[in-house]
Write an enzyme that holds these catalytic residues in place. Structure first.
Site, PDB file in Angstrom:
ATOM      1  N   GLY A 112       2.159   2.625  11.032  1.00 48.06           N
ATOM      2  CA  GLY A 112       3.021   3.745  10.584  1.00 48.06           C
ATOM      3  C   GLY A 112       3.883   4.050  11.782  1.00 48.06           C
ATOM      4  O   GLY A 112       4.326   4.940  12.185  1.00 48.06           O
ATOM      5  N   SER A 151       2.925  -2.000  10.473  1.00 44.56           N
ATOM      6  CA  SER A 151       4.348  -2.072  10.710  1.00 44.56           C
ATOM      7  C   SER A 151       4.967  -3.414  10.500  1.00 44.56           C
ATOM      8  O   SER A 151       5.760  -3.985  11.337  1.00 44.56           O
ATOM      9  CB  SER A 151       4.706  -1.723  12.141  1.00 44.56           C
ATOM     10  OG  SER A 151       4.235  -0.306  12.670  1.00 44.56           O
ATOM     11  N   GLY A 172       2.770  -0.911   4.451  1.00 40.43           N
ATOM     12  CA  GLY A 172       2.780   0.365   3.934  1.00 40.43           C
ATOM     13  C   GLY A 172       4.330   0.799   3.795  1.00 40.43           C
ATOM     14  O   GLY A 172       4.721   0.767   2.702  1.00 40.43           O
ATOM     15  N   ASN A 227       0.926  -1.365   0.157  1.00 37.30           N
ATOM     16  CA  ASN A 227       0.053  -0.009   0.039  1.00 37.30           C
ATOM     17  C   ASN A 227       0.919   1.187   0.264  1.00 37.30           C
ATOM     18  O   ASN A 227       1.270   1.430   0.892  1.00 37.30           O
ATOM     19  CB  ASN A 227      -0.990  -0.057   1.549  1.00 37.30           C
ATOM     20  CG  ASN A 227      -1.771   1.197   1.312  1.00 37.30           C
ATOM     21  OD1 ASN A 227      -1.740   1.891   0.541  1.00 37.30           O
ATOM     22  ND2 ASN A 227      -2.374   1.329   2.649  1.00 37.30           N
ATOM     23  N   TRP A 228       0.860   1.688  -1.221  1.00 38.00           N
ATOM     24  CA  TRP A 228       1.844   2.905  -1.410  1.00 38.00           C
ATOM     25  C   TRP A 228       1.555   4.210  -0.777  1.00 38.00           C
ATOM     26  O   TRP A 228       2.121   5.417  -0.751  1.00 38.00           O
ATOM     27  CB  TRP A 228       2.419   3.123  -2.889  1.00 38.00           C
ATOM     28  CG  TRP A 228       3.206   2.016  -3.317  1.00 38.00           C
ATOM     29  CD1 TRP A 228       3.699   0.897  -2.605  1.00 38.00           C
ATOM     30  CD2 TRP A 228       3.711   1.766  -4.475  1.00 38.00           C
ATOM     31  NE1 TRP A 228       4.440   0.090  -3.407  1.00 38.00           N
ATOM     32  CE2 TRP A 228       4.433   0.458  -4.595  1.00 38.00           C
ATOM     33  CE3 TRP A 228       3.765   2.445  -5.806  1.00 38.00           C
ATOM     34  CZ2 TRP A 228       5.103   0.108  -5.890  1.00 38.00           C
ATOM     35  CZ3 TRP A 228       4.134   2.067  -6.995  1.00 38.00           C
ATOM     36  CH2 TRP A 228       5.164   0.751  -6.818  1.00 38.00           C
ATOM     37  N   LYS A 229       0.171   4.421  -0.448  1.00 35.47           N
ATOM     38  CA  LYS A 229      -0.388   5.512  -0.013  1.00 35.47           C
ATOM     39  C   LYS A 229      -0.353   6.702  -0.682  1.00 35.47           C
ATOM     40  O   LYS A 229      -0.184   6.477  -2.161  1.00 35.47           O
ATOM     41  CB  LYS A 229      -0.002   5.668   1.665  1.00 35.47           C
ATOM     42  CG  LYS A 229      -0.255   4.356   2.470  1.00 35.47           C
ATOM     43  CD  LYS A 229       0.072   4.688   3.950  1.00 35.47           C
ATOM     44  CE  LYS A 229      -0.136   3.307   4.861  1.00 35.47           C
ATOM     45  NZ  LYS A 229      -0.172   3.608   6.077  1.00 35.47           N
ATOM     46  N   GLU A 249      -5.730  -4.620  10.475  1.00 34.51           N
ATOM     47  CA  GLU A 249      -4.547  -3.543  10.782  1.00 34.51           C
ATOM     48  C   GLU A 249      -5.018  -2.769  11.838  1.00 34.51           C
ATOM     49  O   GLU A 249      -5.889  -1.633  11.902  1.00 34.51           O
ATOM     50  CB  GLU A 249      -4.691  -2.446   9.524  1.00 34.51           C
ATOM     51  CG  GLU A 249      -4.515  -3.329   8.282  1.00 34.51           C
ATOM     52  CD  GLU A 249      -3.707  -2.260   7.256  1.00 34.51           C
ATOM     53  OE1 GLU A 249      -2.495  -2.613   6.717  1.00 34.51           O
ATOM     54  OE2 GLU A 249      -4.560  -1.360   6.850  1.00 34.51           O
ATOM     55  N   HIS A 259      -9.530   1.462   4.594  1.00 33.36           N
ATOM     56  CA  HIS A 259      -8.399   1.710   5.277  1.00 33.36           C
ATOM     57  C   HIS A 259      -8.851   2.511   6.386  1.00 33.36           C
ATOM     58  O   HIS A 259      -9.365   3.567   6.420  1.00 33.36           O
ATOM     59  CB  HIS A 259      -7.294   2.280   4.145  1.00 33.36           C
ATOM     60  CG  HIS A 259      -5.823   2.164   4.996  1.00 33.36           C
ATOM     61  ND1 HIS A 259      -5.516   3.044   5.880  1.00 33.36           N
ATOM     62  CD2 HIS A 259      -4.734   1.137   5.046  1.00 33.36           C
ATOM     63  CE1 HIS A 259      -4.242   2.610   6.193  1.00 33.36           C
ATOM     64  NE2 HIS A 259      -3.908   1.648   5.724  1.00 33.36           N
ATOM     65  N   GLU A 275      -7.118   4.968   7.540  1.00 39.31           N
ATOM     66  CA  GLU A 275      -6.670   6.537   7.215  1.00 39.31           C
ATOM     67  C   GLU A 275      -7.947   6.900   6.634  1.00 39.31           C
ATOM     68  O   GLU A 275      -8.140   8.207   6.602  1.00 39.31           O
ATOM     69  CB  GLU A 275      -5.551   6.625   6.421  1.00 39.31           C
ATOM     70  CG  GLU A 275      -4.162   6.180   7.340  1.00 39.31           C
ATOM     71  CD  GLU A 275      -3.199   5.741   6.642  1.00 39.31           C
ATOM     72  OE1 GLU A 275      -3.025   5.610   5.344  1.00 39.31           O
ATOM     73  OE2 GLU A 275      -2.008   5.156   7.170  1.00 39.31           O
TER      74      GLU A 275
HETATM   75  P1  PGA Z   1       2.540   0.579   7.858  1.00 43.83           P
HETATM   76  O1  PGA Z   1       1.156   0.735   6.979  1.00 43.83           O
HETATM   77  O2  PGA Z   1       3.094  -0.872   7.199  1.00 43.83           O
HETATM   78  O3  PGA Z   1       3.463   1.869   7.248  1.00 43.83           O
HETATM   79  O4  PGA Z   1       2.415   0.312   9.274  1.00 43.83           O
HETATM   80  C1  PGA Z   1       0.300  -0.274   6.665  1.00 43.83           C
HETATM   81  C2  PGA Z   1      -1.058   0.221   6.244  1.00 43.83           C
HETATM   82  O5  PGA Z   1      -1.464   1.041   6.571  1.00 43.83           O
HETATM   83  O6  PGA Z   1      -1.401  -0.649   5.391  1.00 43.83           O
END
Ligand code: PGA
Length: 255
Positions: free
Chosen positions: A169, A209, A230, A6-8, A163, A91, A93
């Site tokens: 993150g 993470s 991520g 997931n490159w966000k 998640e 997600h 976010e």
């Molecule tokens: P992260 O993000 O690996 O940076 O914790 C995971 C995600 O939000 O899918």
């Protein structure tokens, strides 16, 4: 085993093309399915790189309608037209910053399935909810809400990603025990919902993470069938190392 990046909101098309090339070159794992989910504007660039390779393409969200007066939105037929097989939905976010609800996740999940896109439905509790002992109840409600009136007959049509919000993150992953316990609960729900044959085989990803140093422990657990990655997906080397850990986990499970 499925490992999705997931490159966000990272990578302009040139950067996305280079990163995708790096991943295609670095990954060599016949038992792991790999998917890359770049931002919308970088989907065509990544599609060109992964075409004809085992790497799949996914998007990070979509709208529930086919088309219409929805300024700024992107539809399932558009994602299909650029070669997406997956779409991340719900997600945390987007739940936090855009106010996506379980109802919205449910509507987009049904729309994705109608267009032969496999939704990667994200669920997970906040730290506050975990500390209040409500993690399982929160995740159960999210799964049930997202899957209302959803029908799947083939496990490949659907992916769930657990998640925990406090792990995303932060560098603080859930422990393999914490993740496995939640995955086992989600697995039971899927079994009740779709029958053992389908629910038992839906990919359940862990996200939050996951890094090269902790991937093997997480991916070695019975109900953890992959990862939604991520930050560690933004470098081909660390992403490929996690894919490699997935391949090793499959080899060990078979032995
Ligand atoms: P992260 O993000 O690996 O940076 O914790 C995971 C995600 O939000 O899918």
């Amino acid at each position: 085993m499925l490992i999705a990046g997931n490159w966000k909101m990272h990578t302009v098309p040139d950067e996305a093309r280079a990163l995708a090339r790096g991943v295609v070159e670095a990954v060599d794992a016949p038992d792991v399915e790999v998917a890359l989910c770049p931002p919308f504007v970088s989907l065509p660039a990544v599609a060109n790189v992964v075409r004809g390779t085992p790497v799949h393409l996914g998007a990070q969200t979509m709208h529930e309608a086919d088309e219409g007066a929805y300024t700024g939105e992107v539809s399932a037929p558009m994602l299909r037209a650029v070669g997406c097989r997956y779409v991340i939905l719900g997600h945390s976010e987007r739940r936090q910053h855009v106010g996506e609800t379980d109802e919205a996740v449910n509507a987009t999940a049904r729309q994705a399935l109608a267009h032969e896109l496999a939704p990667i439905i994200c669920v997970g509790e906040t730290l506050e909810e975990r500390e209040a002992g409500r993690a399982e109840a929160v995740v159960r409600a999210q799964v049930e809400g997202a899957l209302r009136e959803v029908e799947v007959t083939d496990p490949a049509q659907l992916v769930l990603a657990y998640e925990p919000v406090w792990a995303i993150g932060t560098g603080r992953s859930a422990t393999p025990d914490q993740a496995q316990a939640m995955h086992a609960m989600i697995r039971r729900l899927l079994g009740e919902r779709f029958g053992e044959a389908v629910g038992g085989s839906v990919h359940l990803l862990y996200g939050g993470s996951m890094k090269p140093h902790n991937a093997a422990d997480l991916l070695g657990r019975a109900d953890i069938d992959g990862g939604l990655i991520g930050s560690a997906s933004l470098a081909a080397g660390s992403f490929a190392a996690i894919v490699e850990a997935g391949e090793d986990a499959v080899t060990k499970m078979r032995a």
